[in-house]
Scaffold this active site. Structure first.
Site, PDB file in Angstrom:
ATOM      1  N   LYS A  50       0.679  -1.021   0.208  1.00 46.12           N
ATOM      2  CA  LYS A  50       0.174  -0.006  -0.073  1.00 46.12           C
ATOM      3  C   LYS A  50       0.566   1.826   0.439  1.00 46.12           C
ATOM      4  CE  LYS A  50      -3.184   3.203   0.815  1.00 46.12           C
ATOM      5  NZ  LYS A  50      -3.873   3.483  -1.004  1.00 46.12           N
ATOM      6  N   ASN A 136       4.302   6.909  -6.063  1.00 47.00           N
ATOM      7  CA  ASN A 136       3.183   7.857  -5.742  1.00 47.00           C
ATOM      8  C   ASN A 136       2.647   9.149  -6.350  1.00 47.00           C
ATOM      9  OD1 ASN A 136       0.335   7.939  -6.216  1.00 47.00           O
ATOM     10  ND2 ASN A 136      -0.140   6.805  -4.504  1.00 47.00           N
ATOM     11  N   CYS A 139      -2.393  10.227  -6.306  1.00 48.76           N
ATOM     12  CA  CYS A 139      -3.251   9.584  -5.527  1.00 48.76           C
ATOM     13  C   CYS A 139      -4.107  10.856  -5.580  1.00 48.76           C
ATOM     14  CB  CYS A 139      -3.342   9.972  -3.650  1.00 48.76           C
ATOM     15  SG  CYS A 139      -4.495   9.466  -2.602  1.00 48.76           S
ATOM     16  N   ASN A 141      -7.046  11.304  -3.285  1.00 48.29           N
ATOM     17  CA  ASN A 141      -7.626  11.497  -2.391  1.00 48.29           C
ATOM     18  C   ASN A 141      -7.772  11.680  -1.123  1.00 48.29           C
ATOM     19  OD1 ASN A 141      -9.672  10.094  -4.116  1.00 48.29           O
ATOM     20  ND2 ASN A 141      -8.388   8.119  -3.015  1.00 48.29           N
ATOM     21  N   LYS A 184       4.411   6.582  -9.922  1.00 45.00           N
ATOM     22  CA  LYS A 184       2.676   6.091 -10.256  1.00 45.00           C
ATOM     23  C   LYS A 184       2.089   7.052 -10.852  1.00 45.00           C
ATOM     24  CE  LYS A 184      -0.850   3.345  -9.323  1.00 45.00           C
ATOM     25  NZ  LYS A 184      -0.935   2.211  -8.756  1.00 45.00           N
ATOM     26  N   ASN A 218      -3.149   5.306 -12.265  1.00 45.07           N
ATOM     27  CA  ASN A 218      -3.857   5.269 -10.907  1.00 45.07           C
ATOM     28  C   ASN A 218      -4.785   5.764 -11.655  1.00 45.07           C
ATOM     29  OD1 ASN A 218      -4.457   5.558  -8.370  1.00 45.07           O
ATOM     30  ND2 ASN A 218      -2.714   7.119  -7.615  1.00 45.07           N
ATOM     31  N   GLY A 246     -11.346  -0.433 -12.752  1.00 52.59           N
ATOM     32  CA  GLY A 246     -12.233  -1.144 -13.182  1.00 52.59           C
ATOM     33  C   GLY A 246     -12.126  -1.074 -14.979  1.00 52.59           C
ATOM     34  N   CYS A 273      -1.861  -0.648 -15.856  1.00 55.10           N
ATOM     35  CA  CYS A 273      -2.648  -0.619 -14.828  1.00 55.10           C
ATOM     36  C   CYS A 273      -3.738  -0.130 -14.806  1.00 55.10           C
ATOM     37  CB  CYS A 273      -1.922  -0.437 -13.150  1.00 55.10           C
ATOM     38  SG  CYS A 273      -3.441   0.218 -11.716  1.00 55.10           S
ATOM     39  N   GLY A 274      -5.000  -0.765 -15.051  1.00 51.86           N
ATOM     40  CA  GLY A 274      -6.509  -0.397 -15.136  1.00 51.86           C
ATOM     41  C   GLY A 274      -7.161  -1.162 -16.216  1.00 51.86           C
TER      42      GLY A 274
HETATM   43  O1  RRO Z   1      -5.065   5.626  -0.880  1.00 49.66           O
HETATM   44  C1  RRO Z   1      -6.361   6.751  -1.426  1.00 49.66           C
HETATM   45  O2  RRO Z   1      -7.394   6.238  -1.150  1.00 49.66           O
HETATM   46  C2  RRO Z   1      -5.518   5.898  -2.712  1.00 49.66           C
HETATM   47  C3  RRO Z   1      -3.810   6.211  -3.127  1.00 49.66           C
HETATM   48 BR1  RRO Z   1      -2.763   6.831  -2.120  1.00 49.66          BR
HETATM   49  C4  RRO Z   1      -4.095   5.774  -4.929  1.00 49.66           C
HETATM   50  O3  RRO Z   1      -3.082   5.920  -5.262  1.00 49.66           O
HETATM   51  N1  RRO Z   1      -4.866   5.576  -5.751  1.00 49.66           N
HETATM   52  C5  RRO Z   1      -6.145   5.649  -5.278  1.00 49.66           C
HETATM   53  O4  RRO Z   1      -6.957   5.002  -6.009  1.00 49.66           O
HETATM   54  N2  RRO Z   1      -6.563   5.825  -3.992  1.00 49.66           N
END
Ligand code: RRO
Length: 337
Positions: A50, A136, A139, A141, A184, A218, A246, A273-274
Site C-alpha cells: 500500500k 506515487n 493519489c 483522494n 505512478k 492510477n 475497473g 494498470c487499469g
Molecule cells: O489511498 C487512496 O485513497 C488511494 C491512493 Br494513495 C491512490 O494512489 N489511488 C487511489 O485510487 N486511492
C-alpha cells in the site's frame, strides 16, 4: 511462457520474472495477512505495498470503497501501517524471485525525501528488504492535496529534489543504486500532457536521475457514483467523489501505456494498470507496451486467485496466436496505415 524481463535504465539491474503480474498498490497489500496471501499466490510474481507514509494513517471515514460489475470507486485516503512496517515485512517474507516494491506517498516532499533516503541507505547496506520503489505522484483522494502528476512545474522540481538523493549517494559511494525506481502516474487525456510529462522524465534522466519504470495509470480521479434506489452517493469521503477503477477505465489505461511506450519505451519499462479483468485485457496491455501487469479492482472482487485465472487465460490466447513468449507481444500493437 509468461516470463518477462525488467531492467534498470542503465541495465545495471535485471530481473527475469516468472510472470508479469503484480497487485495494484492499495489492493490486498495493507496488512500482513493480505500481503501473505499475495506472496503465496501462484502467478503473482511481484508484490507492491500500500502507498505508505512515515507513520501509520487511518485514512478517510468509511464507507470508502465500492465496486460493481464494471467499475470501482474509492476514497481510501492513504490508510497504511507506516513505512517501517512494510520494510520489515519485505525483509522477512519469502518471495525471493519477484519484485518487492514499496509505494511511497508522503504528505510532503520532506516525508518522501526522508522515506526514500532511508530506503536508499538500507539498499546500499545490502539489506534485502525490497528491490523497487514506486513513487506515487497521483493519489486523487487527499483533501487539500492536488495530484502532483497534474502540476508539471511542481512535479519537475519535486523529482529533482527527490531523485537527487539517489544520484548523490551514487556519487558518494561510486556505486550504482540497486533499486528500481518508478513513478505512478495519473491518467492523462491530452496529447500535449503526454509530451510534457515525457519531457520532464527525459530531462531527469538526462541529468543522471534514475527513473526505471512508469506505472500507468492510477485511478481516474474524482468520479462520482450515484445509487438510484437510495438517491445517494456510495462512498462517504468528499461528498462521494473518488478514484475510478475497473473495466471502464481500460481504454484510458491502454492509451497511457501506449503513449508513454511510444515516447519513452526505449528508456524505461511500463507497468500497465487499469481495467485488467481477464487474459484478453492482459494481452491488450502487453500489445500497448506494458512489460508488467498490475491488477486492482478485479483483485478486490475475486481475491488472489485472480492471478492464476488471468495468467492461464493469457497463456491460452498466446498459444492460440502462436506466441512463445511475452517479449514477442510487448509493444507490438499494429496501427492502421
Ligand atoms: O489511498 C487512496 O485513497 C488511494 C491512493 Br494513495 C491512490 O494512489 N489511488 C487511489 O485510487 N486511492
Amino acid at each position: 511462457m509468461l516470463k518477462t524481463n525488467v531492467k534498470s535504465t542503465d541495465e545495471n539491474i535485471q530481473y527475469s520474472l516468472d510472470n508479469p503480474f503484480v497487485n495494484a498498490s492499495g489492493c490486498y497489500c495493507r496488512t500482513k495477512d493480505k500481503l501473505n496471501q499475495l506472496i503465496t499466490s501462484p502467478y503473482c510474481s511481484s508484490v507492491i505495498s500500500k502507498t505508505c507514509t512515515p507513520n501509520h494513517r487511518i485514512g478517510n471515514p468509511e464507507p470508502r470503497y465500492h465496486h460493481d460489475e464494471n467499475m470501482s470507486i474509492n476514497s481510501m485516503g492513504l490508510p497504511n501501517l507506516g513505512i517501517d512496517f512494510y520494510l520489515a515485512y519485505f525483509n522477512t517474507c519469502e518471495n525471493t524471485q519477484g519484485l518487492k516494491i514499496v509505494s511511497l506517498g508522503g504528505m510532503s516532499l520532506n516525508d518522501n525525501m526522508t522515506m526514500l533516503g532511508a530506503i536508499v541507505d538500507r539498499s546500499f547496506k545490502k539489506l534485502p528488504d525490497i528491490n523497487a520503489v514506486e513513487i506515487n505522484l497521483s493519489c486523487p483522494n487527499l483533501v487539500g492535496h492536488g495530484q502532483l502528476g497534474y502540476n508539471i512545474n511542481n512535479m519537475n522540481t519535486y523529482l529533482i529534489k527527490l531523485l537527487n538523493i539517489i544520484a548523490r549517494k551514487e556519487l558518494e559511494t561510486q556505486e550504482k543504486c540497486k533499486l528500481l525506481i518508478g513513478l505512478k502516474l495519473p491518467p492523462y487525456f491530452d496529447m500535449c500532457q503526454f509530451e510534457q510529462i515525457a519531457n520532464v522524465i527525459k530531462d531527469q534522466m538526462n541529468y543522471g536521475r534514475r527513473i526505471d519504470f512508469l506505472t500507468c495509470i492510477n485511478s481516474i480521479g474524482n468520479g462520482l457514483v450515484i445509487d438510484t434506489d437510495s438517491e445517494s452517493v456510495v462512498i462517504k469521503p468528499k461528498g462521494g467523489f473518488g478514484g475510478i477503477g475497473g473495466s471502464i477505465i481500460k481504454p484510458t489505461a491502454l492509451a497511457n501505456v501506449r503513449k508513454f511506450y511510444e515516447l519513452l519505451g526505449d528508456k524505461l519499462f511500463i507497468i500497465g494498470c487499469g481495467g485488467i479483468t481477464n487474459g484478453e485485457d492482459a494481452f491488450q496491455h502487453l500489445l500497448a507496451g506494458a512489460s508488467m501487469l498490475s491488477i486492482g479492482t478485479q483483485l478486490m472482487k475475486e481475491g488472489p486467485d485472480v492471478f492464476k485465472r488471468i495468467g492461464l487465460e493469457l497463456e491460452t490466447i498466446m498459444k492460440q496466436k502462436g506466441y512463445k513468449n511475452i517479449n514477442e507481444v510487448i509493444g507490438k500493437l499494429k496501427i492502421i496505415p
